[in-house]
Design a protein around this motif. Structure first.
Motif, PDB file in Angstrom:
ATOM      1  N   SER A  39      -7.060  -5.407   4.980  1.00  0.00           N
ATOM      2  CA  SER A  39      -7.750  -4.244   4.412  1.00  0.00           C
ATOM      3  C   SER A  39      -9.193  -4.588   4.080  1.00  0.00           C
ATOM      4  O   SER A  39     -10.108  -3.778   4.290  1.00  0.00           O
ATOM      5  N   TYR A  40      -9.415  -5.795   3.575  1.00  0.00           N
ATOM      6  CA  TYR A  40     -10.778  -6.250   3.302  1.00  0.00           C
ATOM      7  C   TYR A  40     -11.563  -6.378   4.599  1.00  0.00           C
ATOM      8  O   TYR A  40     -12.748  -6.009   4.676  1.00  0.00           O
ATOM      9  N   GLY A  51      -1.773   4.633  -7.368  1.00  0.00           N
ATOM     10  CA  GLY A  51      -3.092   4.872  -6.765  1.00  0.00           C
ATOM     11  C   GLY A  51      -3.583   3.655  -6.021  1.00  0.00           C
ATOM     12  O   GLY A  51      -2.879   3.091  -5.175  1.00  0.00           O
ATOM     13  N   THR A  52      -4.809   3.243  -6.356  1.00  0.00           N
ATOM     14  CA  THR A  52      -5.400   2.059  -5.718  1.00  0.00           C
ATOM     15  C   THR A  52      -5.549   0.920  -6.716  1.00  0.00           C
ATOM     16  O   THR A  52      -6.374   0.026  -6.521  1.00  0.00           O
ATOM     17  N   GLN A  53      -4.761   0.943  -7.786  1.00  0.00           N
ATOM     18  CA  GLN A  53      -4.880  -0.082  -8.818  1.00  0.00           C
ATOM     19  C   GLN A  53      -4.390  -1.428  -8.315  1.00  0.00           C
ATOM     20  O   GLN A  53      -3.525  -1.515  -7.440  1.00  0.00           O
ATOM     21  N   ASN A  54      -4.963  -2.485  -8.899  1.00  0.00           N
ATOM     22  CA  ASN A  54      -4.535  -3.839  -8.591  1.00  0.00           C
ATOM     23  C   ASN A  54      -3.316  -4.202  -9.424  1.00  0.00           C
ATOM     24  O   ASN A  54      -3.136  -3.694 -10.531  1.00  0.00           O
ATOM     25  N   ARG A  79       4.762  -0.754  -4.862  1.00  0.00           N
ATOM     26  CA  ARG A  79       3.336  -0.437  -4.852  1.00  0.00           C
ATOM     27  C   ARG A  79       2.845  -0.164  -6.265  1.00  0.00           C
ATOM     28  O   ARG A  79       3.621   0.185  -7.166  1.00  0.00           O
ATOM     29  N   THR A  80       1.555  -0.331  -6.465  1.00  0.00           N
ATOM     30  CA  THR A  80       0.932   0.019  -7.742  1.00  0.00           C
ATOM     31  C   THR A  80       0.464   1.470  -7.683  1.00  0.00           C
ATOM     32  O   THR A  80       0.261   2.018  -6.607  1.00  0.00           O
ATOM     33  N   ARG A 107     -13.047  -3.254   5.898  1.00  0.00           N
ATOM     34  CA  ARG A 107     -14.247  -2.832   5.179  1.00  0.00           C
ATOM     35  C   ARG A 107     -15.411  -3.777   5.419  1.00  0.00           C
ATOM     36  O   ARG A 107     -16.574  -3.388   5.234  1.00  0.00           O
ATOM     37  N   SER A 138       0.840  -1.196   0.000  1.00  0.00           N
ATOM     38  CA  SER A 138       0.000   0.000   0.000  1.00  0.00           C
ATOM     39  C   SER A 138       0.876   1.248   0.000  1.00  0.00           C
ATOM     40  O   SER A 138       2.109   1.167   0.081  1.00  0.00           O
ATOM     41  N   GLU A 139       0.232   2.407  -0.067  1.00  0.00           N
ATOM     42  CA  GLU A 139       0.997   3.657   0.002  1.00  0.00           C
ATOM     43  C   GLU A 139       1.712   3.771   1.340  1.00  0.00           C
ATOM     44  O   GLU A 139       2.853   4.237   1.404  1.00  0.00           O
TER      45      GLU A 139
END
Length: 280
Positions: free
Chosen positions: A255-256, A187-190, A184-185, A259, A138-139
């Motif tokens: 992270s899942y 933004g939030t891209q997979n 990391r990718t 949520r 992640s960031e």
């Protein structure tokens, strides 16, 4: 046969589960049959007036159904910043820890290296019985240079404490934590299949160096990279798989779980399965 998800808890483990937000409860006796609610009292019939005569309307002309609007195509995955990528370094499968980490930090074999601040290699006991594998950093991971930072990392630490493990421990109670990609990718891209495949040799070598007794995969991209399957994570839970001869248990990414807190109990069952697998 005993329940594979049953696990005797001490006070410390119950406290850790409370931090995870998991309520532990085992039924001590069969549930009592549900009592049907009282039937509503019968009501007296209501007299209705005779329907008035209706003049038939003129037949309408059938109209053709409206043509549905065309669906917009899904947005394309934004490409990584332009970069002249270089081949993966030779001999990754024979490197020791120091050479492997240095090589991963300088790797330019895919476009993900263009926006990284730090290579996120791994953390913990390099000879641990447990190897935890997450998805792309992640960031927060990128800034810290360590996997599972931020709130997701706090939840993972509480999950590990519930089964007597810590990323800071060495020897008994130790764990090694890594991700399937080291950068990391955007933004939030997979991560793309190509990015997962490019980075896979680093994780393969980490598994060979750690020689764990159990691998805990957290998240669908960890599953796709390690088990080489696109089966839904929910179908792979509750069973023991293998990778490089090591037992593998699949569970949700922290992270899942942040949520979807209702699935924390399922993640606890996965941890118990992994613990029983190690102990056996």
């Amino acid at each position: 046969m005993s329940d594979p998800t049953r696990f005797d808890l001490d006070d410390r483990q119950r406290a850790m589960l409370a931090e995870m937000g998991v309520r532990v409860w085992w039924p001590s006796s069969p549930a009592e049959p549900a009592v049907a609610p009282d039937a509503p009292a019968a009501q007296a019939p209501v007299a209705t007036a005779a329907p008035a005569a209706v003049t038939p309307a003129a037949p309408s002309v059938a109209q053709p159904p409206a043509r549905p609007a065309p669906l917009a195509p899904p947005p394309a995955r934004a490409a990584s910043p332009a970069l002249a990528v270089k081949p993966l370094a030779d001999g990754v499968d024979r490197m020791d820890w120091a050479a492997l980490q240095q090589t991963a930090a300088a790797c330019e074999a895919c476009g993900l290296c263009a926006q990284r601040k730090n290579s996120v290699f791994g953390v913990g006991d390099v000879h641990a019985d447990w190897l935890v594998v997450g998805e792309a950093p992640s960031e927060e991971d990128d800034l810290a240079g360590e996997p599972f930072a931020g709130q997701a990392g706090q939840l993972l630490d509480n999950m590990l404490k519930a089964v007597g493990l810590s990323r800071k421990a060495q020897g008994e109670g130790g764990v090694y934590i890594a991700n399937v990609t080291k950068c990391r990718t955007p933004g939030t891209q997979n991560p793309s299949p190509e990015e997962l495949a490019t980075c896979a040799p680093y994780l393969v070598r980490q598994v060979a160096l750690v020689q764990p007794k159990i691998i805990l995969l957290m998240g669908r991209f960890a599953v796709q990279s390690v088990l080489q399957t696109t089966e839904p994570l929910g179908k792979l839970r509750g069973q023991v798989h293998t990778h490089q001869g090591v037992p593998v248990v699949v569970t949700y990414h922290p992270s899942y779980l942040l949520r979807n807190p209702a699935d924390k109990a399922k993640a606890w069952a996965d941890l118990v399965l992994a613990l029983k697998t190690v102990q056996s």
